[in-house]
Design an enzyme around this catalytic site. Sequence first.
Site, PDB file in Angstrom:
ATOM      1  N   ALA A   1      45.912  40.888  30.584  1.00 56.90           N
ATOM      2  CA  ALA A   1      44.819  39.933  30.441  1.00 56.90           C
ATOM      3  C   ALA A   1      44.961  38.848  31.509  1.00 56.90           C
ATOM      4  O   ALA A   1      46.056  38.480  31.897  1.00 56.90           O
ATOM      5  CB  ALA A   1      44.858  39.305  29.048  1.00 56.90           C
ATOM      6  N   HIS A   2      43.844  38.352  32.009  1.00 58.10           N
ATOM      7  CA  HIS A   2      43.893  37.355  33.078  1.00 58.10           C
ATOM      8  C   HIS A   2      42.815  36.316  32.837  1.00 58.10           C
ATOM      9  O   HIS A   2      41.806  36.590  32.180  1.00 58.10           O
ATOM     10  CB  HIS A   2      43.690  38.027  34.439  1.00 58.10           C
ATOM     11  CG  HIS A   2      42.334  38.659  34.590  1.00 58.10           C
ATOM     12  ND1 HIS A   2      41.252  37.963  35.058  1.00 58.10           N
ATOM     13  CD2 HIS A   2      41.900  39.905  34.313  1.00 58.10           C
ATOM     14  CE1 HIS A   2      40.196  38.765  35.067  1.00 58.10           C
ATOM     15  NE2 HIS A   2      40.559  39.937  34.620  1.00 58.10           N
ATOM     16  N   PRO A   3      42.991  35.114  33.396  1.00 55.91           N
ATOM     17  CA  PRO A   3      41.942  34.106  33.264  1.00 55.91           C
ATOM     18  C   PRO A   3      40.732  34.470  34.113  1.00 55.91           C
ATOM     19  O   PRO A   3      40.781  35.387  34.935  1.00 55.91           O
ATOM     20  CB  PRO A   3      42.614  32.832  33.791  1.00 55.91           C
ATOM     21  CG  PRO A   3      43.670  33.328  34.715  1.00 55.91           C
ATOM     22  CD  PRO A   3      44.161  34.621  34.108  1.00 55.91           C
TER      23      PRO A   3
END
Length: 220
Positions: free
Chosen positions: A126-128
């Site tokens: 998951a990433h911003p």
Amino acid sequence: VGMLGQLLGKSIKDHQGQAFLDKIETIRQLAKSSRKGNESDRERLLDTLRTLSDDELLPVARAFSQFLNLANVAEQFHTISRRCEEQVCTPDPLEQMFDKLKASNLSQEAIIQAVRELDIDLVLTAHPTEVTRRTLIHKHVQLNDCLEALELSDLLPRERDKILNRIEQLINQAWHTNEIRQQRPTPVAEARWGFAVVENSLWTAIPEFRRNLDERLQHH
């Protein structure tokens, strides 16, 4: 970095004027001197920044932001540059690994068997939210391609000029591109961006790495 910075300066001069470019250069020189510990230049830098008008604040910030983006493009290209490989400026991790294995007490058969049993999986974390707009990233990719083309040794003068003109066009386009999204990205837009990373990078990078690993293994 120097070439891209000069072309950015030319673009700023064409659209903001020589006086504005001179102010950018003054801020840059004072910042360098201040970073080296010159207190008088530090005070001059702060005074210069305090006296910027409201209309100048955003263009000044954008000028340095754009320069940092171009410096990053140049730095990233440096890791794959032909000249970089010739000068051995970046250690090759695969070569380092095989050198380490050769220096160990392992047999060739044990090493080959370990590679055969490797299980290479792709893990997406998951990433911003990606803050850089896709249009700017595409321009940076094209700049990278232009830098790669400039390294060809048999370029005709007109071919080199054409590449430099394209670089200048891309820098001009980036200067006129709004870096800030006008709308909040939707979950679908975020997912589409994730797919773009797979299509533009991972789809070619992973098979290329595995082929490279196989070639190095056979060579050693």
